[in-house]
Design a protein around this motif. Sequence first.
Motif, PDB file in Angstrom:
ATOM      1  N   LEU A   1     -37.064 -18.966  -8.465  1.00  0.00           N
ATOM      2  CA  LEU A   1     -37.670 -20.202  -8.956  1.00  0.00           C
ATOM      3  C   LEU A   1     -37.530 -21.339  -7.956  1.00  0.00           C
ATOM      4  CD1 LEU A   1     -36.592 -20.198 -12.708  1.00  0.00           C
ATOM      5  CD2 LEU A   1     -38.929 -20.143 -11.868  1.00  0.00           C
ATOM      6  N   ILE A   2     -36.357 -21.457  -7.318  1.00  0.00           N
ATOM      7  CA  ILE A   2     -36.116 -22.599  -6.439  1.00  0.00           C
ATOM      8  C   ILE A   2     -36.385 -22.281  -4.968  1.00  0.00           C
ATOM      9  CG2 ILE A   2     -34.453 -23.593  -8.034  1.00  0.00           C
ATOM     10  CD1 ILE A   2     -32.213 -22.584  -6.265  1.00  0.00           C
ATOM     11  N   GLY A   3     -36.576 -20.996  -4.645  1.00  0.00           N
ATOM     12  CA  GLY A   3     -36.912 -20.619  -3.287  1.00  0.00           C
ATOM     13  C   GLY A   3     -35.756 -20.625  -2.312  1.00  0.00           C
ATOM     14  N   ARG A   4     -34.532 -20.527  -2.797  1.00  0.00           N
ATOM     15  CA  ARG A   4     -33.365 -20.450  -1.913  1.00  0.00           C
ATOM     16  C   ARG A   4     -32.206 -19.816  -2.669  1.00  0.00           C
ATOM     17  NH1 ARG A   4     -29.356 -23.844  -3.017  1.00  0.00           N
ATOM     18  NH2 ARG A   4     -29.716 -25.728  -4.256  1.00  0.00           N
ATOM     19  N   SER A   5     -31.103 -19.566  -1.951  1.00  0.00           N
ATOM     20  CA  SER A   5     -29.944 -18.921  -2.567  1.00  0.00           C
ATOM     21  C   SER A   5     -29.210 -19.879  -3.506  1.00  0.00           C
ATOM     22  CB  SER A   5     -28.971 -18.440  -1.486  1.00  0.00           C
ATOM     23  OG  SER A   5     -29.580 -17.482  -0.660  1.00  0.00           O
ATOM     24  N   VAL A   6     -28.607 -19.319  -4.537  1.00  0.00           N
ATOM     25  CA  VAL A   6     -27.757 -20.091  -5.454  1.00  0.00           C
ATOM     26  C   VAL A   6     -26.373 -20.226  -4.813  1.00  0.00           C
ATOM     27  CG1 VAL A   6     -26.617 -20.046  -7.703  1.00  0.00           C
ATOM     28  CG2 VAL A   6     -29.019 -19.385  -7.510  1.00  0.00           C
ATOM     29  N   VAL A   7     -25.924 -21.471  -4.592  1.00  0.00           N
ATOM     30  CA  VAL A   7     -24.668 -21.688  -3.869  1.00  0.00           C
ATOM     31  C   VAL A   7     -23.567 -22.238  -4.775  1.00  0.00           C
ATOM     32  CG1 VAL A   7     -25.794 -22.002  -1.654  1.00  0.00           C
ATOM     33  CG2 VAL A   7     -25.433 -23.983  -3.135  1.00  0.00           C
ATOM     34  N   ARG A   8     -23.922 -22.695  -5.948  1.00  0.00           N
ATOM     35  CA  ARG A   8     -22.917 -23.162  -6.902  1.00  0.00           C
ATOM     36  C   ARG A   8     -23.202 -22.515  -8.250  1.00  0.00           C
ATOM     37  NH1 ARG A   8     -26.710 -27.237  -6.400  1.00  0.00           N
ATOM     38  NH2 ARG A   8     -27.529 -28.062  -8.371  1.00  0.00           N
ATOM     39  N   PRO A   9     -22.228 -22.435  -9.143  1.00  0.00           N
ATOM     40  CA  PRO A   9     -22.436 -21.711 -10.399  1.00  0.00           C
ATOM     41  C   PRO A   9     -23.570 -22.305 -11.239  1.00  0.00           C
ATOM     42  CG  PRO A   9     -20.103 -22.113 -10.034  1.00  0.00           C
ATOM     43  CD  PRO A   9     -20.836 -22.905  -8.996  1.00  0.00           C
ATOM     44  N   LEU A  10     -24.350 -21.433 -11.821  1.00  0.00           N
ATOM     45  CA  LEU A  10     -25.375 -21.842 -12.776  1.00  0.00           C
ATOM     46  C   LEU A  10     -24.698 -22.094 -14.120  1.00  0.00           C
ATOM     47  CD1 LEU A  10     -28.306 -22.128 -13.863  1.00  0.00           C
ATOM     48  CD2 LEU A  10     -28.330 -19.623 -14.108  1.00  0.00           C
ATOM     49  N   ARG A  11     -24.882 -23.288 -14.656  1.00  0.00           N
ATOM     50  CA  ARG A  11     -24.314 -23.633 -15.963  1.00  0.00           C
ATOM     51  C   ARG A  11     -25.381 -24.332 -16.797  1.00  0.00           C
ATOM     52  NH1 ARG A  11     -19.225 -22.634 -16.571  1.00  0.00           N
ATOM     53  NH2 ARG A  11     -19.143 -23.851 -18.481  1.00  0.00           N
ATOM     54  N   PHE A  12     -25.509 -23.892 -18.049  1.00  0.00           N
ATOM     55  CA  PHE A  12     -26.495 -24.453 -18.968  1.00  0.00           C
ATOM     56  C   PHE A  12     -25.854 -25.487 -19.887  1.00  0.00           C
ATOM     57  CE2 PHE A  12     -28.448 -20.436 -17.851  1.00  0.00           C
ATOM     58  CZ  PHE A  12     -29.798 -20.738 -17.798  1.00  0.00           C
ATOM     59  N   ASP A  13     -26.673 -26.442 -20.357  1.00  0.00           N
ATOM     60  CA  ASP A  13     -26.249 -27.258 -21.486  1.00  0.00           C
ATOM     61  C   ASP A  13     -25.964 -26.337 -22.664  1.00  0.00           C
ATOM     62  OD1 ASP A  13     -26.736 -29.380 -19.852  1.00  0.00           O
ATOM     63  OD2 ASP A  13     -28.251 -30.329 -21.135  1.00  0.00           O
ATOM     64  N   PHE A  14     -24.956 -26.677 -23.446  1.00  0.00           N
ATOM     65  CA  PHE A  14     -24.499 -25.765 -24.491  1.00  0.00           C
ATOM     66  C   PHE A  14     -25.489 -25.662 -25.649  1.00  0.00           C
ATOM     67  CE2 PHE A  14     -21.623 -24.969 -28.233  1.00  0.00           C
ATOM     68  CZ  PHE A  14     -21.361 -23.645 -27.918  1.00  0.00           C
ATOM     69  N   SER A  15     -26.039 -26.790 -26.061  1.00  0.00           N
ATOM     70  CA  SER A  15     -26.934 -26.812 -27.219  1.00  0.00           C
ATOM     71  C   SER A  15     -28.377 -26.627 -26.784  1.00  0.00           C
ATOM     72  CB  SER A  15     -26.784 -28.151 -27.961  1.00  0.00           C
ATOM     73  OG  SER A  15     -27.708 -28.230 -29.030  1.00  0.00           O
ATOM     74  N   MET A  16     -29.058 -25.660 -27.372  1.00  0.00           N
ATOM     75  CA  MET A  16     -30.459 -25.374 -27.055  1.00  0.00           C
ATOM     76  C   MET A  16     -31.339 -25.802 -28.223  1.00  0.00           C
ATOM     77  SD  MET A  16     -32.153 -21.724 -25.967  1.00  0.00           S
ATOM     78  CE  MET A  16     -33.801 -21.640 -25.237  1.00  0.00           C
ATOM     79  N   ASP A  17     -32.211 -26.774 -27.981  1.00  0.00           N
ATOM     80  CA  ASP A  17     -33.113 -27.301 -29.007  1.00  0.00           C
ATOM     81  C   ASP A  17     -34.297 -26.350 -29.163  1.00  0.00           C
ATOM     82  OD1 ASP A  17     -34.688 -28.735 -30.734  1.00  0.00           O
ATOM     83  OD2 ASP A  17     -34.686 -30.580 -29.560  1.00  0.00           O
ATOM     84  N   LEU A  18     -34.484 -25.834 -30.370  1.00  0.00           N
ATOM     85  CA  LEU A  18     -35.557 -24.877 -30.632  1.00  0.00           C
ATOM     86  C   LEU A  18     -36.805 -25.536 -31.208  1.00  0.00           C
ATOM     87  CD1 LEU A  18     -33.406 -22.042 -32.260  1.00  0.00           C
ATOM     88  CD2 LEU A  18     -34.051 -22.304 -29.851  1.00  0.00           C
ATOM     89  N   ARG A  19     -36.812 -26.874 -31.258  1.00  0.00           N
ATOM     90  CA  ARG A  19     -37.919 -27.574 -31.928  1.00  0.00           C
ATOM     91  C   ARG A  19     -38.982 -28.076 -30.969  1.00  0.00           C
ATOM     92  NH1 ARG A  19     -33.517 -31.135 -35.040  1.00  0.00           N
ATOM     93  NH2 ARG A  19     -32.701 -30.932 -32.905  1.00  0.00           N
ATOM     94  N   GLY A  20     -38.708 -28.122 -29.664  1.00  0.00           N
ATOM     95  CA  GLY A  20     -39.702 -28.569 -28.695  1.00  0.00           C
ATOM     96  C   GLY A  20     -40.687 -27.468 -28.356  1.00  0.00           C
ATOM     97  N   PRO A  21     -41.725 -27.781 -27.561  1.00  0.00           N
ATOM     98  CA  PRO A  21     -42.760 -26.778 -27.242  1.00  0.00           C
ATOM     99  C   PRO A  21     -42.203 -25.524 -26.592  1.00  0.00           C
ATOM    100  CG  PRO A  21     -43.488 -28.980 -26.621  1.00  0.00           C
ATOM    101  CD  PRO A  21     -42.045 -29.105 -27.000  1.00  0.00           C
ATOM    102  N   ILE A  22     -41.338 -25.677 -25.560  1.00  0.00           N
ATOM    103  CA  ILE A  22     -40.785 -24.498 -24.897  1.00  0.00           C
ATOM    104  C   ILE A  22     -39.813 -23.785 -25.819  1.00  0.00           C
ATOM    105  CG2 ILE A  22     -39.389 -23.692 -22.957  1.00  0.00           C
ATOM    106  CD1 ILE A  22     -40.607 -25.870 -21.253  1.00  0.00           C
ATOM    107  N   GLY A  23     -39.001 -24.552 -26.553  1.00  0.00           N
ATOM    108  CA  GLY A  23     -38.055 -23.941 -27.481  1.00  0.00           C
ATOM    109  C   GLY A  23     -38.749 -23.124 -28.553  1.00  0.00           C
ATOM    110  N   ARG A  24     -39.880 -23.630 -29.068  1.00  0.00           N
ATOM    111  CA  ARG A  24     -40.613 -22.885 -30.097  1.00  0.00           C
ATOM    112  C   ARG A  24     -41.182 -21.592 -29.532  1.00  0.00           C
ATOM    113  NH1 ARG A  24     -42.673 -28.042 -31.445  1.00  0.00           N
ATOM    114  NH2 ARG A  24     -44.686 -27.524 -30.493  1.00  0.00           N
ATOM    115  N   SER A  25     -41.706 -21.650 -28.300  1.00  0.00           N
ATOM    116  CA  SER A  25     -42.226 -20.429 -27.686  1.00  0.00           C
ATOM    117  C   SER A  25     -41.110 -19.422 -27.445  1.00  0.00           C
ATOM    118  CB  SER A  25     -42.925 -20.767 -26.361  1.00  0.00           C
ATOM    119  OG  SER A  25     -44.058 -21.562 -26.583  1.00  0.00           O
ATOM    120  N   TRP A  26     -39.960 -19.921 -26.991  1.00  0.00           N
ATOM    121  CA  TRP A  26     -38.837 -19.036 -26.708  1.00  0.00           C
ATOM    122  C   TRP A  26     -38.328 -18.378 -27.989  1.00  0.00           C
ATOM    123  CZ3 TRP A  26     -33.586 -18.302 -27.553  1.00  0.00           C
ATOM    124  CH2 TRP A  26     -32.919 -17.513 -26.607  1.00  0.00           C
ATOM    125  N   ILE A  27     -38.237 -19.152 -29.068  1.00  0.00           N
ATOM    126  CA  ILE A  27     -37.714 -18.589 -30.315  1.00  0.00           C
ATOM    127  C   ILE A  27     -38.718 -17.614 -30.920  1.00  0.00           C
ATOM    128  CG2 ILE A  27     -38.567 -20.311 -31.965  1.00  0.00           C
ATOM    129  CD1 ILE A  27     -35.081 -18.661 -31.877  1.00  0.00           C
TER     130      ILE A  27
END
Length: 281
Positions: free
Chosen positions: A95-121
Motif C-alpha cells: 500500500l505504501i510502496g516501501r518497507s515497514v520499519v516500525r510496528p504496525l499498530r491499530f486504534d483499538f476501537s473500530m467504528d462499524l457505522r461509517g461507509p468503510i466500516g459498513r462494507s467491512w462488516i
Amino acid sequence: MSLTALRLGQLTVGRLGYGQDVRLMTDEATNFHLDVPIAEHAEMSAGRAELVATQREEAAVFSPGEPARMRWSDNCLQVCLMIPRASLDTQLEELIGRSVVRPLRFDFSMDLRGPIGRSWIDTVRLLARELDEGPGLLLHQYAGPHVQSLLLDGLLLGQPHSYSEEIGGRTRPGAAATIARDVDLINERADEPWSSTSLAREVHLSVRALQEGFSETLANRPMRYLRDVRLRRVHGVLREARPGSVTVEAVASRWGVLHMSRWPAAYRVAFGEPPSSTLAR
C-alpha cells in the motif's frame, strides 16, 4: 463454550460464544486479532484502551504485544479473526510502496457505522453465515481469495493505524499509460481476486498513485471500475443462460460479486431490471 472455526487463506476465523457471563485475560498477542460482536456485547481492553463493543456499532482490534482483558455477556457471540502479523505487514508495504520499519499498530476501537466500516462488516457477516451453515462460498477457488482481500484491504484502508497518514497522503498519480495497463488487466481477468493492492503491484505503483491515476484518467475508482466490469460479465452470462441451468448467486460469485444483499441494486441501476429478470428472459 461453542466454537466453529475455519481457515481462509492466511486467516483464521471463528464464531465463539461461552453461554454465560465470563471474564478472560489472554497472554500477549503475537498476531492481530479482531473481535466483532454479532449478538449482545462484550467489554474489552488492551493497555489503556477499552470499549464496550456492541453488535453493528463497534469491534475491537488487538495489535501484537499486549494482553487482552475481556468480559463477555452471557448471550454474547463474536466472530473472531486472527491475522498473522507478516500478512498485514506485507499488505501494508504494498500500500505504501516501501518497507515497514516500525510496528504496525491499530486504534483499538473500530467504528462499524461509517461507509468503510459498513462494507467491512458486510464481509464479516458473510463469514458468520458460512460458519453457521457450513463452508460453501468461501471454499470456492475464486470467492475465498476475494473475501480475504476485502478483509485485509478494508482493515488497512478503513481503520486508523500508525501508517494511515502515509496511505492517505497526496501522491503523484500513475501515468495514463500505466493506468491503461491495469484497465486491460481488469477487462481480461475480471474473475481474479483483484484488490487495490494487487492491481497496484502489477504495474509497480503505490495504491495511492493507482487511485489518483484512476481518478484523473477515468474519473473513477479502481474497485468501482472492477465492480462495473464484473456486473457486465454477470449480465452477459445471465442473458445467455437457460433458466434453471444456473442460479444468479452462482454466476455472481463466479465473477467475484460477493455482497448478495447489495449488488442487485447496482445491477438494476446499470441494466434497468433485477438479475433474476435477466435470467428469466
